[in-house]
Design a protein around this motif. Structure first.
Motif: not given
Length: 315
Positions: A28-30, A34-39, A93-94, A290-295
């Protein structure tokens, strides 16, 4: 098509998993790290943390308001989101960025549920939390949310998709008919991991991020907390009767061990007379929303979801 080259690159760079028993706290900590920074997160009109008072207790929720309401008394459609993570990982958060993009794409107010996770919280605690939040939206929370009283959709990824299927079944059996649509991203619907059950468990067993051999130990935190894989509320694909459930969008990934259970569930819904849309994303793996929707190839999952929920055409 082959695995998307960017996904393949990331998978190739993943470190080997640590030896020994899985450590939920460390994992969980890992994930949280990796969560996207708030800014760097998608800005919305408002994002608010609060608790929903439910029969199961107080459940943390995060409420995403995409834009100011179109004008009273119209209000908002509401989409309740259940995060994935094999029932022991994932958090508000994640999966914050997914909820933000869903709010922006749909124009709905999104309520993300911080349900209790295994193994610390035995089944059915998490499921009760999720169902409780849905009932809260249509009850005590409706005024605060500015709910339009009409549109109440559910969405979730992976184990969160399994929660969506289970909650819609609970609602149907309780005569709670307010859930209008359901969206399942590469859902976990069958916790019986017999390799002969679905070809994708063998075809996509290794090399695509989530490996078939990991499914049983991951979900052991849930099944070991009294969640019986034979129970249709744990493995929704085992439910005998699916008629009367709300229309569904099921999104699967080509290189996902769990691809076939999602598609099979879609077939069963259709056979039961439920309106269903199943889309397989080529070149994608489990977790791509979760991980690649920016593509660019996969960002359209939010547009497709919006089109399914609102009836607008996807661009």
């Amino acid at each position: 098509m082959p695995l998307h080259p960017e996904i393949a690159r990331v998978i190739a760079d993943l470190p080997a998993p640590p030896e020994g028993p899985l450590d939920p706290a460390a994992m969980r900590a890992g994930e949280e790290a990796q969560a996207v920074p708030l800014d760097r997160r998608l800005p919305l009109s408002a994002v608010e943390d609060m608790t929903a008072a439910t029969p199961a207790g107080e459940v943390p929720v995060r409420i995403y308001t995409p834009v100011e309401p179109p004008g009273a008394p119209a209000g908002y459609g509401v989409l309740v989101y259940f995060h994935g993570g094999a029932y022991f990982l994932g958090s508000l958060e994640t999966h914050d960025h997914i909820a933000r993009h869903l709010a922006r794409a749909t124009g709905y107010k999104v309520v993300s549920a911080g349900y209790r996770r295994a193994p610390e919280n035995a089944y059915p605690a998490g499921l009760q939390d999720c169902y409780g939040v849905v009932r809260w939206v249509a009850g005590d929370g409706a005024h605060h949310l500015g709910w339009d009283g009409t549109t109440l959709a559910l969405a979730g990824d992976s184990s969160g998709g399994g929660m969506v299927a289970a909650v819609t079944a609970l609602a149907h059996d309780d005569g709670f008919d307010r859930v209008t649509r359901q969206v399942l991203f590469y859902p976990s619907l069958d916790l019986d991991f017999d390799l002969g059950r679905y070809p994708s468990l063998r075809e996509n067993a290794q090399g695509y991020g989530l490996e078939t051999a990991a499914l049983k130990p991951f979900n052991a935190f849930y099944t070991g907390s009294s969640a019986d894989p034979a129970d249709p509320l744990v493995s929704p694909i085992k439910r005998a009767g699916l008629s009367g459930l709300p229309p569904a969008l099921i999104v699967t990934a080509e290189y996902d061990p769990m691809r076939d259970e999602g598609e099979r569930y879609g077939e069963r819904l259709e056979q039961a007379g439920v309106a269903v849309q199943v889309t397989r994303y080529p070149g994608a793996n489990h977790g791509f929303v979760q991980h690649f929707s920016w593509l660019p190839e996969y960002r359209r999952v939010f547009e497709e979801t919006a089109a399914f929920l609102t009836g607008r055409s996807a661009s």
